[in-house]
Design a protein around this motif. Structure first.
Motif, PDB file in Angstrom:
ATOM      1  N   PHE B 106       1.009  -1.077   0.064  1.00 61.13           N
ATOM      2  CA  PHE B 106       0.126   0.066   0.013  1.00 61.13           C
ATOM      3  C   PHE B 106       0.863   1.327  -0.039  1.00 61.13           C
ATOM      4  CE2 PHE B 106      -2.036   3.576   2.117  1.00 61.13           C
ATOM      5  CZ  PHE B 106      -3.407   3.567   1.204  1.00 61.13           C
ATOM      6  N   LEU B 110       0.614   3.980  -2.666  1.00 61.50           N
ATOM      7  CA  LEU B 110       0.446   5.355  -2.298  1.00 61.50           C
ATOM      8  C   LEU B 110       1.390   6.262  -2.976  1.00 61.50           C
ATOM      9  CD1 LEU B 110      -1.379   7.280  -0.686  1.00 61.50           C
ATOM     10  CD2 LEU B 110      -0.036   6.567   1.354  1.00 61.50           C
ATOM     11  N   TRP B 113       0.618   6.578  -6.834  1.00 63.66           N
ATOM     12  CA  TRP B 113      -0.537   7.350  -6.962  1.00 63.66           C
ATOM     13  C   TRP B 113      -0.233   8.878  -6.849  1.00 63.66           C
ATOM     14  CZ3 TRP B 113      -1.214   2.606  -8.069  1.00 63.66           C
ATOM     15  CH2 TRP B 113      -2.570   1.921  -7.781  1.00 63.66           C
ATOM     16  N   VAL B 114       0.355   9.360  -5.852  1.00 62.61           N
ATOM     17  CA  VAL B 114       0.487  10.570  -5.604  1.00 62.61           C
ATOM     18  C   VAL B 114       1.680  11.191  -6.639  1.00 62.61           C
ATOM     19  CG1 VAL B 114       1.570  12.599  -3.766  1.00 62.61           C
ATOM     20  CG2 VAL B 114      -0.164  10.518  -3.141  1.00 62.61           C
ATOM     21  N   ALA B 116       1.615   9.919  -9.659  1.00 60.45           N
ATOM     22  CA  ALA B 116       0.918  10.022 -11.151  1.00 60.45           C
ATOM     23  C   ALA B 116       0.112  11.360 -10.898  1.00 60.45           C
ATOM     24  CB  ALA B 116       0.232   8.829 -11.059  1.00 60.45           C
ATOM     25  N   SER B 117      -0.406  11.703  -9.829  1.00 58.32           N
ATOM     26  CA  SER B 117      -1.285  12.845  -9.876  1.00 58.32           C
ATOM     27  C   SER B 117      -0.748  14.304 -10.505  1.00 58.32           C
ATOM     28  CB  SER B 117      -1.888  12.873  -8.346  1.00 58.32           C
ATOM     29  OG  SER B 117      -0.884  13.770  -7.715  1.00 58.32           O
ATOM     30  N   ARG B 123      -0.084   8.973 -15.082  1.00 57.35           N
ATOM     31  CA  ARG B 123      -1.428   9.197 -14.723  1.00 57.35           C
ATOM     32  C   ARG B 123      -2.174   8.219 -15.252  1.00 57.35           C
ATOM     33  NH1 ARG B 123      -6.308  11.028 -14.501  1.00 57.35           N
ATOM     34  NH2 ARG B 123      -6.168  11.542 -16.826  1.00 57.35           N
ATOM     35  N   VAL B 127      -4.054   5.227 -13.827  1.00 57.01           N
ATOM     36  CA  VAL B 127      -5.549   5.108 -13.579  1.00 57.01           C
ATOM     37  C   VAL B 127      -5.990   3.591 -14.085  1.00 57.01           C
ATOM     38  CG1 VAL B 127      -7.724   5.635 -14.793  1.00 57.01           C
ATOM     39  CG2 VAL B 127      -6.065   7.467 -13.907  1.00 57.01           C
ATOM     40  N   GLU B 130      -5.224   1.189 -11.394  1.00 57.98           N
ATOM     41  CA  GLU B 130      -5.995   1.225 -10.188  1.00 57.98           C
ATOM     42  C   GLU B 130      -7.351   0.505 -10.310  1.00 57.98           C
ATOM     43  OE1 GLU B 130      -7.383   5.402  -9.417  1.00 57.98           O
ATOM     44  OE2 GLU B 130      -7.437   5.053  -7.295  1.00 57.98           O
ATOM     45  N   ASP B 163     -12.644   1.197   0.960  1.00 58.48           N
ATOM     46  CA  ASP B 163     -12.360   2.472   1.212  1.00 58.48           C
ATOM     47  C   ASP B 163     -11.819   2.550   2.493  1.00 58.48           C
ATOM     48  OD1 ASP B 163     -12.606   3.708  -1.337  1.00 58.48           O
ATOM     49  OD2 ASP B 163     -14.559   3.076  -1.207  1.00 58.48           O
ATOM     50  N   ARG B 166      -8.296   1.732   2.882  1.00 64.32           N
ATOM     51  CA  ARG B 166      -7.357   2.508   2.275  1.00 64.32           C
ATOM     52  C   ARG B 166      -7.077   3.494   3.099  1.00 64.32           C
ATOM     53  NH1 ARG B 166      -8.882   1.664  -3.357  1.00 64.32           N
ATOM     54  NH2 ARG B 166     -10.970   1.981  -2.870  1.00 64.32           N
TER      55      ARG B 166
END
Lengths: 201, 201
Positions: B106, B110, B113-114, B116-117, B123, B127, B130, B163, B166
């Motif tokens: 995880f 994380l 993801w961050v 990629a944002s 990104r 996506v 994910e 969720d 997460r």
């Protein structure tokens, strides 16, 4: 200096500080931690770099103050919201909460948390911040749900909802997750209503 | 080349690939995205940089494959786990799930993801990843809980648990959150048992 002169200066100073805090959150959310320098935030706020450094000696001070300030603003909005009575009230509350966790404040906090995870002394500062904002969000949610954590099980029930909201925020980071989220908010609000009726089950 | 020669080579290639995937996840979790170069991962895996690039043309390919592979491994472990029957079963399942979300996989995801944002084309690739890992985790949780999403409400109930997991992972990023987490897992396992008995309520 007379009171008449000092008061407007204090107002201006407060307004400058506030613009810097808002600009810091927006910049963190938009471009991430590495790209959010004090100079970038100052430019975004329309403030000189010197003025920014006068208000916040370090970048970490600026970011921590920004997340704390915007958390206060968002929680105050939830506390002041016109909420329906009876059925639908819990869903309205959970929706408002989840809106915060899918907005710029959460994205900013996420960038800050992840940067802090590999960067001392930022980590120590953000751990303290996380405790404070976590406690405030927990307290606000207890208050608007009108439940007491003296009732066994309520504390953990409400904390789990905050964790779910965090998870929904994460799921919305890279793409629009609003359709999936709406169904979860509705279902978990029903579950929460049942659970708060018999929290010690 | 004879079969007898080719088979060990394929085994070695598969082992090399696997070491790279594990090293990528561990490095992302430990030092974050920026510091996890292909060279760093190759060194950690005890593999030459050339061999790493032979397996994964780009850094994004390596990271996406690593998160997908480790997700499969972790979900297979949950599916294969010896779970108690009757009371305690749901809590055992939620605990195993939450263990994944508070472990290196995880944390690695994380960081990815961050990053990629704020970084295209990473990104778009993340996506898609994910979506895939989200679907697999959802399917695995339905299976081990032995519930069907054809029952109204079950889908959203189970998604909310993912969720929440997460969110618990995020809360464990900067400091040890295990004491608070234990209480939430216990309470929400009880709530989940009730909710899955009458999911459409």
């Amino acid at each position: 200096m007379s009171e008449a002169v000092r008061a407007p200066q204090q107002d201006r100073s407060r307004a400058t500080r506030q613009r810097l805090l808002e600009a810091a959150v927006d910049s963190l959310a938009d471009v991430g931690y590495a790209a959010t320098t004090v100079a970038v935030v100052a430019a975004r706020a329309g403030v000189s770099r010197g003025a920014a450094q006068h208000h916040f000696p370090t970048r970490a001070d600026l970011f921590a103050a920004a997340v704390e300030y915007m958390t206060e603003v968002r929680l105050a909005e939830i506390r002041a919201a016109q909420l329906p009575a009876g059925p639908g009230r819990t869903e309205a509350i959970v929706s408002l909460l989840v809106d915060v966790y899918t907005g710029p404040l959460f994205k900013a906090a996420l960038h800050l948390w992840v940067a802090a995870s590999t960067e001392e002394p930022l980590r120590a500062q953000i751990v303290r911040l996380e405790e404070r904002v976590g406690r405030r969000a927990h307290r606000a949610l207890l208050d608007v749900l009108d439940v007491s954590e003296r009732t066994p099980g309520v504390r953990e029930t409400v904390q789990g909802v905050l964790d779910m909201a965090r998870g929904l925020g994460l799921a919305d980071l890279l793409s629009d997750d609003s359709a999936r989220r709406r169904g979860i908010v509705r279902q978990w609000s029903r579950i929460l209503d049942q659970a708060l009726l018999a929290p010690g089950v």
